[in-house]
Design a protein around this motif. Structure first.
Motif, PDB file in Angstrom:
ATOM      1  N   ALA A   1       7.328   5.396  -5.101  1.00 42.76           N
ATOM      2  CA  ALA A   1       6.284   4.578  -5.725  1.00 42.76           C
ATOM      3  C   ALA A   1       6.705   4.111  -7.118  1.00 42.76           C
ATOM      4  CB  ALA A   1       4.977   5.366  -5.799  1.00 42.76           C
TER       5      ALA A   1
ATOM      6  N   SER B   1       0.795   4.266   0.211  1.00 41.35           N
ATOM      7  CA  SER B   1       0.161   5.515   0.656  1.00 41.35           C
ATOM      8  C   SER B   1       1.236   6.454   1.203  1.00 41.35           C
ATOM      9  CB  SER B   1      -0.874   5.231   1.738  1.00 41.35           C
ATOM     10  OG  SER B   1      -0.239   4.799   2.922  1.00 41.35           O
ATOM     11  N   ARG B   2       0.869   7.708   1.349  1.00 43.09           N
ATOM     12  CA  ARG B   2       1.797   8.711   1.867  1.00 43.09           C
ATOM     13  C   ARG B   2       2.236   8.363   3.297  1.00 43.09           C
ATOM     14  NH1 ARG B   2       3.916  12.550   0.056  1.00 43.09           N
ATOM     15  NH2 ARG B   2       3.016  14.053  -1.281  1.00 43.09           N
ATOM     16  N   HIS B   3       1.327   7.895   4.109  1.00 45.44           N
ATOM     17  CA  HIS B   3       1.654   7.516   5.486  1.00 45.44           C
ATOM     18  C   HIS B   3       2.688   6.387   5.517  1.00 45.44           C
ATOM     19  CE1 HIS B   3       1.218   6.677   9.740  1.00 45.44           C
ATOM     20  NE2 HIS B   3       1.010   5.408   9.430  1.00 45.44           N
ATOM     21  N   ASN B   4       2.468   5.354   4.697  1.00 43.63           N
ATOM     22  CA  ASN B   4       3.402   4.219   4.658  1.00 43.63           C
ATOM     23  C   ASN B   4       4.752   4.642   4.088  1.00 43.63           C
ATOM     24  OD1 ASN B   4       1.483   2.565   5.782  1.00 43.63           O
ATOM     25  ND2 ASN B   4       0.769   1.773   3.815  1.00 43.63           N
ATOM     26  N   TRP B   5       4.719   5.572   3.148  1.00 39.79           N
ATOM     27  CA  TRP B   5       5.977   6.096   2.607  1.00 39.79           C
ATOM     28  C   TRP B   5       6.762   6.828   3.698  1.00 39.79           C
ATOM     29  CZ3 TRP B   5       6.514  11.568   2.028  1.00 39.79           C
ATOM     30  CH2 TRP B   5       7.767  11.953   1.571  1.00 39.79           C
TER      31      TRP B   5
ATOM     32  N   HIS C   1       7.626  10.801  -2.248  1.00 42.68           N
ATOM     33  CA  HIS C   1       6.619   9.749  -2.385  1.00 42.68           C
ATOM     34  C   HIS C   1       6.536   9.219  -3.811  1.00 42.68           C
ATOM     35  CE1 HIS C   1       2.295   8.370  -2.566  1.00 42.68           C
ATOM     36  NE2 HIS C   1       2.836   7.578  -1.668  1.00 42.68           N
TER      37      HIS C   1
ATOM     38  N   ASP D   1       0.857  -1.191   0.000  1.00 45.15           N
ATOM     39  CA  ASP D   1       0.000   0.000   0.000  1.00 45.15           C
ATOM     40  C   ASP D   1       0.897   1.247   0.000  1.00 45.15           C
ATOM     41  OD1 ASP D   1      -1.907   1.993   0.347  1.00 45.15           O
ATOM     42  OD2 ASP D   1      -2.210   1.557   2.471  1.00 45.15           O
TER      43      ASP D   1
END
Length: 156
Positions: free
Chosen positions: A113, A69-73, A109, A67
């Motif tokens: 990705a 996402s920005r948070h996981n990044w 990010h 996933d």
């Protein structure tokens, strides 16, 4: 009243010049520095910290890969940053180079990705670096670092 420039120069020339002082270096301890070991010895505590940091890296990478996402990044970037900061204590060398490249890849990010395969190779290389004896690890890791650094330069 202004004093003409030439008059000021004449007055300065007339002043006695200070005598130069030769420093006394006899009191200084000028022994050559003792050679430092190239890599510090990794204590059992440090080995445990290294394994924990590598586990955190793998975990953060797995979550981001599933996933992005920005948070996981942000979590991945933080883990990479921490590992890079500690890499010198773990022996530096290839681990420092690998984590430096990882920092470049996860710097933003979109780049992270877009470069999942390259990030995965770096994570795997960090894991492989921690396996084996020092000599084998260094030789293999240096070759891997060269190849990965070329790929990072192309990617970003």
């Amino acid at each position: 009243m202004k004093v003409p420039f030439l008059n000021r120069l004449k007055r300065q020339e007339a002043r006695p010049k200070p005598q130069s002082v030769t420093p006394d270096l006899g009191r200084l301890n000028l022994k050559p520095a003792e050679p430092q070991p190239e890599t510090p010895a990794i204590t059992p505590d440090m080995q445990a910290w290294l394994q924990r940091d590598l586990t955190n890296l793998t975990g953060a990478w797995d979550v981001f890969a599933q996933d992005p996402s920005r948070h996981n990044w942000q979590d991945l970037a933080k883990v990479v940053h921490n590992l890079h900061g500690a890499s010198g204590a773990y022996g530096g060398g290839a681990l420092t180079r690998l984590t430096e490249n990882l920092q470049r890849l996860v710097a933003d990010h979109v780049c992270a990705a877009d470069n999942k395969a390259l990030i995965n190779l770096h994570v795997q290389a960090c894991q492989a670096w921690a396996i084996g004896n020092e000599e084998a690890r260094t030789t293999l890791a240096e070759a891997v670092c060269e190849a990965l650094e070329q790929q990072v330069r192309k990617a970003i």
